[in-house]
Design a protein around this motif. Structure first.
Motif, short mmCIF file in Angstrom:
data_model
loop_
_atom_site.label_atom_id
_atom_site.label_comp_id
_atom_site.label_asym_id
_atom_site.label_seq_id
_atom_site.Cartn_x
_atom_site.Cartn_y
_atom_site.Cartn_z
N LEU A 67 0.68 -1.32 0.01
CA LEU A 67 0.05 0.00 -0.12
C LEU A 67 0.81 1.39 -0.01
O LEU A 67 0.63 2.10 -0.72
N GLU A 68 2.05 1.23 0.86
CA GLU A 68 2.86 2.32 0.83
C GLU A 68 3.66 2.61 -0.53
O GLU A 68 3.72 3.69 -1.07
N ALA A 69 3.96 1.30 -1.18
CA ALA A 69 4.63 1.58 -2.55
C ALA A 69 3.46 2.13 -3.57
O ALA A 69 3.99 2.78 -4.19
N ALA A 70 2.35 1.40 -3.49
CA ALA A 70 1.46 2.13 -4.25
C ALA A 70 1.22 3.52 -4.39
O ALA A 70 0.98 4.44 -5.40
N LYS A 71 1.05 4.20 -3.10
CA LYS A 71 0.84 5.62 -2.73
C LYS A 71 2.01 6.28 -3.29
O LYS A 71 1.92 7.18 -3.87
N ALA A 72 3.29 5.75 -2.98
CA ALA A 72 4.59 6.34 -3.50
C ALA A 72 4.55 6.52 -4.87
O ALA A 72 4.99 7.51 -5.72
N ALA A 73 4.20 5.35 -5.57
CA ALA A 73 4.12 5.28 -7.10
C ALA A 73 2.97 6.42 -7.75
O ALA A 73 3.36 7.23 -8.69
N ALA A 74 1.78 6.54 -7.01
CA ALA A 74 0.92 7.56 -7.38
C ALA A 74 1.43 9.02 -7.35
O ALA A 74 1.28 9.62 -8.18
#
Length: 107
Positions: A67-74
């Motif tokens: 979830l943190e990686a998806a947020k950072a990617a976004a």
């Protein structure tokens, strides 16, 4: 039998963890020095069964990282789009306007 079940879950969690590590590397500066293949969607192995309770903390930690990686990617994508829009205005003055061309006729 119980050991095989637990080992199957460990292998499945290892695969999920490797995927999130790939995304984390792409977000970091490492992506500038290497090409990473596109992540394929994870599918649990057939017949895996329920998660062993002692592996739940690891699964929860991997989910949190995903979830943190998806947020950072976004956020990185949004920043990239803003930078691209800004650069297009700086280079040509307004979006979509043609860049002036000068020809040196003295030669």
């Amino acid at each position: 039998m119980a050991d095989q079940w637990r080992q199957a879950w460990i292998a499945a969690l290892d695969e999920l963890e490797a995927d999130v590590e790939d995304v984390e590397r792409m977000i970091s500066n490492d992506h500038r020095t290497q090409e990473l293949p596109l992540a394929k969607p994870w599918e649990p192995p057939a017949g895996l069964g329920p998660l062993p309770l002692d592996l739940k903390p690891r699964a929860d930690f991997i989910l949190t990282r995903q979830l943190e990686a998806a947020k950072a990617a976004a956020l990185a994508i949004t920043a990239n789009r803003r930078q691209t829009a800004f650069a297009s205005r700086v280079e040509v003055g307004t979006p979509g306007k043609q860049v002036p061309t000068y020809i040196d006729c003295a030669m």
